[in-house]
Design an enzyme around this catalytic site. Structure first.
Site, PDB file in Angstrom:
ATOM      1  N   LYS A 183       0.862  -1.194   0.000  1.00  0.00           N
ATOM      2  CA  LYS A 183       0.000   0.000   0.000  1.00  0.00           C
ATOM      3  C   LYS A 183       0.892   1.236   0.000  1.00  0.00           C
ATOM      4  O   LYS A 183       1.502   1.569   1.012  1.00  0.00           O
ATOM      5  CB  LYS A 183      -0.905   0.035   1.235  1.00  0.00           C
ATOM      6  CG  LYS A 183      -1.988   1.095   1.091  1.00  0.00           C
ATOM      7  CD  LYS A 183      -2.610   1.531   2.394  1.00  0.00           C
ATOM      8  CE  LYS A 183      -1.891   2.646   3.060  1.00  0.00           C
ATOM      9  NZ  LYS A 183      -1.781   3.900   2.288  1.00  0.00           N
ATOM     10  N   GLU A 258      10.278   0.695   9.829  1.00  0.00           N
ATOM     11  CA  GLU A 258      11.248   1.745   9.480  1.00  0.00           C
ATOM     12  C   GLU A 258      10.556   3.075   9.761  1.00  0.00           C
ATOM     13  O   GLU A 258       9.662   3.479   9.018  1.00  0.00           O
ATOM     14  CB  GLU A 258      11.593   1.670   7.984  1.00  0.00           C
ATOM     15  CG  GLU A 258      12.312   0.413   7.573  1.00  0.00           C
ATOM     16  CD  GLU A 258      13.799   0.475   7.842  1.00  0.00           C
ATOM     17  OE1 GLU A 258      14.274   1.499   8.369  1.00  0.00           O
ATOM     18  OE2 GLU A 258      14.478  -0.515   7.553  1.00  0.00           O
ATOM     19  N   CYS A 292      14.036  10.739   5.817  1.00  0.00           N
ATOM     20  CA  CYS A 292      14.115  10.292   7.205  1.00  0.00           C
ATOM     21  C   CYS A 292      15.538  10.332   7.745  1.00  0.00           C
ATOM     22  O   CYS A 292      15.731  10.338   8.952  1.00  0.00           O
ATOM     23  CB  CYS A 292      13.520   8.897   7.327  1.00  0.00           C
ATOM     24  SG  CYS A 292      14.181   7.787   6.094  1.00  0.00           S
ATOM     25  N   GLU A 388      10.530  15.438  14.801  1.00  0.00           N
ATOM     26  CA  GLU A 388      10.782  15.304  13.369  1.00  0.00           C
ATOM     27  C   GLU A 388       9.917  16.322  12.622  1.00  0.00           C
ATOM     28  O   GLU A 388       8.699  16.291  12.718  1.00  0.00           O
ATOM     29  CB  GLU A 388      10.437  13.883  12.901  1.00  0.00           C
ATOM     30  CG  GLU A 388      10.799  13.677  11.448  1.00  0.00           C
ATOM     31  CD  GLU A 388      10.502  12.266  10.955  1.00  0.00           C
ATOM     32  OE1 GLU A 388       9.425  11.725  11.260  1.00  0.00           O
ATOM     33  OE2 GLU A 388      11.359  11.710  10.241  1.00  0.00           O
TER      34      GLU A 388
HETATM   35  P1  NAD Z   1       2.741   8.226   7.733  1.00  0.00           P
HETATM   36  O1  NAD Z   1       3.149   7.431   8.921  1.00  0.00           O
HETATM   37  O2  NAD Z   1       1.721   9.277   7.910  1.00  0.00           O
HETATM   38  O3  NAD Z   1       2.184   7.272   6.578  1.00  0.00           O
HETATM   39  C1  NAD Z   1       2.942   6.204   6.082  1.00  0.00           C
HETATM   40  C2  NAD Z   1       2.009   5.201   5.449  1.00  0.00           C
HETATM   41  O4  NAD Z   1       1.176   4.656   6.467  1.00  0.00           O
HETATM   42  C3  NAD Z   1       1.075   5.769   4.376  1.00  0.00           C
HETATM   43  O5  NAD Z   1       0.949   4.811   3.341  1.00  0.00           O
HETATM   44  C4  NAD Z   1      -0.235   5.919   5.135  1.00  0.00           C
HETATM   45  O6  NAD Z   1      -1.370   5.844   4.294  1.00  0.00           O
HETATM   46  C5  NAD Z   1      -0.180   4.723   6.047  1.00  0.00           C
HETATM   47  N1  NAD Z   1      -1.011   4.821   7.260  1.00  0.00           N
HETATM   48  C6  NAD Z   1      -1.447   5.937   7.892  1.00  0.00           C
HETATM   49  N2  NAD Z   1      -2.208   5.597   8.957  1.00  0.00           N
HETATM   50  C7  NAD Z   1      -2.240   4.245   9.005  1.00  0.00           C
HETATM   51  C8  NAD Z   1      -2.842   3.298   9.882  1.00  0.00           C
HETATM   52  N3  NAD Z   1      -3.585   3.678  10.929  1.00  0.00           N
HETATM   53  N4  NAD Z   1      -2.664   1.986   9.634  1.00  0.00           N
HETATM   54  C9  NAD Z   1      -1.918   1.565   8.580  1.00  0.00           C
HETATM   55  N5  NAD Z   1      -1.319   2.427   7.706  1.00  0.00           N
HETATM   56  C10 NAD Z   1      -1.477   3.744   7.928  1.00  0.00           C
HETATM   57  O7  NAD Z   1       4.093   8.806   7.131  1.00  0.00           O
HETATM   58  P2  NAD Z   1       4.274   9.774   5.896  1.00  0.00           P
HETATM   59  O8  NAD Z   1       3.851  11.130   6.334  1.00  0.00           O
HETATM   60  O9  NAD Z   1       3.667   9.158   4.676  1.00  0.00           O
HETATM   61  O10 NAD Z   1       5.861   9.700   5.707  1.00  0.00           O
HETATM   62  C11 NAD Z   1       6.747  10.417   6.478  1.00  0.00           C
HETATM   63  C12 NAD Z   1       7.300   9.571   7.609  1.00  0.00           C
HETATM   64  O11 NAD Z   1       7.931   8.404   7.097  1.00  0.00           O
HETATM   65  C13 NAD Z   1       8.371  10.285   8.396  1.00  0.00           C
HETATM   66  O12 NAD Z   1       8.180  10.049   9.761  1.00  0.00           O
HETATM   67  C14 NAD Z   1       9.653   9.627   7.924  1.00  0.00           C
HETATM   68  O13 NAD Z   1      10.723   9.702   8.813  1.00  0.00           O
HETATM   69  C15 NAD Z   1       9.210   8.233   7.707  1.00  0.00           C
HETATM   70  N6  NAD Z   1      10.138   7.530   6.806  1.00  0.00           N
HETATM   71  C16 NAD Z   1      10.992   6.616   7.348  1.00  0.00           C
HETATM   72  C17 NAD Z   1      11.893   5.950   6.536  1.00  0.00           C
HETATM   73  C18 NAD Z   1      12.859   4.947   7.111  1.00  0.00           C
HETATM   74  O14 NAD Z   1      13.498   4.255   6.347  1.00  0.00           O
HETATM   75  N7  NAD Z   1      12.976   4.833   8.413  1.00  0.00           N
HETATM   76  C19 NAD Z   1      11.910   6.202   5.168  1.00  0.00           C
HETATM   77  C20 NAD Z   1      11.029   7.136   4.648  1.00  0.00           C
HETATM   78  C21 NAD Z   1      10.127   7.786   5.490  1.00  0.00           C
END
Ligand code: NAD
Length: 500
Positions: A183, A258, A292, A388
């Protein structure tokens, strides 16, 4: 002009199940907006629970055949996959830039070639899955370890690097013989769909790679909790990661997380100042800071502090914001206007306790642009240092002793990445040992490699993407033990039968 016509490409919908595009059935639609222009470029029906069920069923049906293929067969298909991606590199770069607002030079030089390289790496690695050596450990038995795929993997990805995140989730999973339902984030479906289509074009069987594009709370939670999904791999924020962990734990799934980061950038007083200044600007502004591992907190030893702040401010002011499709653009917009306002909120709140040296404002432009921003005089425990932000914002703080620099670097809940800047091998070496993060660079900040693991310590999660270490997530090991004696009464039966 971006030249990527999503409406034509995905006229049949934004779900990819069993090798074909379909429309989602949640009853809700989502508009994909180009954040550089604020124009809608595509609208689609979001996936609902039924679509997730259909994708999981397709993945489950494909699993025995894909898991039963030889490593060589999987490897051949993945080499072809890398070839298809390389042939279509420009199309992928354009699709990535239009949905994210990413400068085209970043998509062309980082996201797409990185993904092609990752695919080629995992095509090779598929033939090198290893267990410990077999042998006779009791004298009476031969033991060996089978490394087996887990089954259907359910993965969830964020919007910042949609193509690379799809690659990091899909490639180790399928190289090891699993099938997958991914997803992507609702905001950025294009390159995940193109990636899955390319897998099909390369001859990877239908159902091995499926994409459901739906809302997190709806399709996302249903995928994590699905009884036929054997493992969840999630990349996203720490807050959502905790929720995902709760659901996955309730169904006893293997979990790979992650999560967020707040990378420190530690400059010792013997560092090459110019290199550190350039590294800090590039490392904090890459992908508009929506990375990230981006440099977010620079700790600079007192003798270099003033010159570092001045150098970073000057260089930040020279960064060119603008049309992502102009090859001279250095930094594009943020992913959305809502996210830009969130980033601005952090900076605006910081004005009451810190000083904004440069930036700190949105551009007067329809797109979601925000100027490169440098903040100083913030306390270590303040929000701008601890949380963050995920935008083009760097905070700089001074330190005196090496002990203090390392202590401050470790003083947030996160532990994804860090860098140390010094010409002294012992100082740098100490930093690499004592900073608690999944990656520590020395005299650089950002590069990643297919061969090396990426993953967090502390609240940045657990498990590894990329490299052969990712197979620890996507495989399970089985101990197989053969009796070699053919006797009826084994030696250990004495514990039951005694001397009888
Ligand atoms: P997010 O946590 O808001 O969303 C990530 C994904 O989770 C999306 O696909 C979203 O639709 C889904 N999601 C949201 N609520 C959910 C739920 N209740 N259950 C299941 N899935 C759900 O993050 P974002 O705003 O899309 O991305 C930014 C974040 O991602 C930052 O915190 C960043 O640090 C992190 N990130 C981490 C890495 C890593 O390798 N550690 C890499 C890239 C991004």
């Amino acid at each position: 002009m971006h030249n990527f016509q999503a409406r034509d490409h995905f006229a049949d919908g934004a779900q990819y199940i069993a090798g074909r595009l379909t429309k989602g059935t949640s009853g809700r639609t989502h508009a994909v907006v180009d954040p550089a222009t604020a124009e809608e470029v595509y609208s689609y029906e979001l996936a609902g629970r039924d679509d997730v069920d259909a994708a999981v069923a397709a993945a489950a049906e494909a699993f025995p055949g894909w898991a039963g293929a030889t490593p060589g067969e999987r490897s051949d298909a993945m080499h072809r996959f890398a070839g298809v991606l390389a042939d279509r590199a420009e199309e992928f770069a354009r699709a990535e830039s239009v949905q994210c607002g990413k400068p085209i030079k970043l998509s062309r030089e980082f996201d797409v070639p990185g993904t092609v390289d990752n695919t080629a790496f995992f095509a090779g690695a598929a033939r090198h899955l290893q267990g410990q050596s077999a042998g006779e450990y009791t004298g009476d038995h031969t033991s060996y370890v089978r490394r087996e795929p887990i089954g259907v993997v359910g993965s969830i990805a964020p919007w910042n690097y949609p193509l690379q995140m799809a690659a990091w989730k899909v490639l180790p999973a399928i190289a090891a013989g699993n099938t997958i339902v991914l997803k992507p984030a609702e905001l950025t479906p294009f390159t995940s769909l193109l990636f899955a289509q390319a897998a099909t074009e390369a001859g990877i069987p239908d159902g091995v790679v499926n994409i459901v594009t739906g809302a997190g709370k709806d399709a996302g939670e249903h995928l994590v909790g699905h009884p036929d999904v054997a493992m969840t791999s999630f990349t996203g924020s720490t807050g959502v990661g905790k929720r995902v962990a709760e659901i996955a734990t309730a169904t006893v799934k293997r979990l790979h997380l992650e999560l967020g980061g707040k990378a420190p950038f530690v400059v010792f007083d013997d560092a090459d100042l110019d290199a550190a200044v350039h590294g800090a600007v590039a490392g904090s502004l890459i992908n508009s800071g929506q990375d990230c591992t981006a440099a977010t907190r620079a700790y600079v030893q007192r003798p270099l502090y003033d010159a570092f702040v001045e150098g970073v401010a000057d260089l930040m002011r020279s960064v060119r914001l603008g049309d992502p499709f102009d090859p001279n653009t250095d930094m594009g917009p943020l992913i959305s206007h809502a996210h830009r306002d969130r980033v601005a909120g952090f900076v605006d709140r910081a004005r009451s306790y810190a000083r904004v040296v440069t930036g700190g404002e949105a551009l007067a432009h329809p797109g979601a642009f925000y100027r490169p921003t440098l903040v100083v005089d913030a306390a270590q425990d303040s929000e701008i240092v601890q949380s963050e932000i995920f935008g083009p914002v760097l905070v700089v703080l001074p330190f005196d002793s090496d002990d203090e620099g390392i202590r401050l670097a470790n003083d947030t809940p996160y532990g994804l990445a860090a860098s140390a800047w010094s010409r002294d091998v012992y100082r740098a070496g100490r930093a690499t040992r004592e900073i608690k993060a999944g990656c520590v660079w020395v005299n650089d900040h950002i590069p990643i490699l297919s061969e090396m693991p990426h993953g967090g310590y502390k609240a940045s999660g657990y498990g590894k993407d990329m490299s052969v270490y990712s197979f620890e997530e996507y495989t399970q090991v089985k101990h197989v033990m053969f009796d070699n004696t053919a006797v009826v009464r084994k030696d250990w039966h004495r514990t039951i039968f005694g001397d009888r």
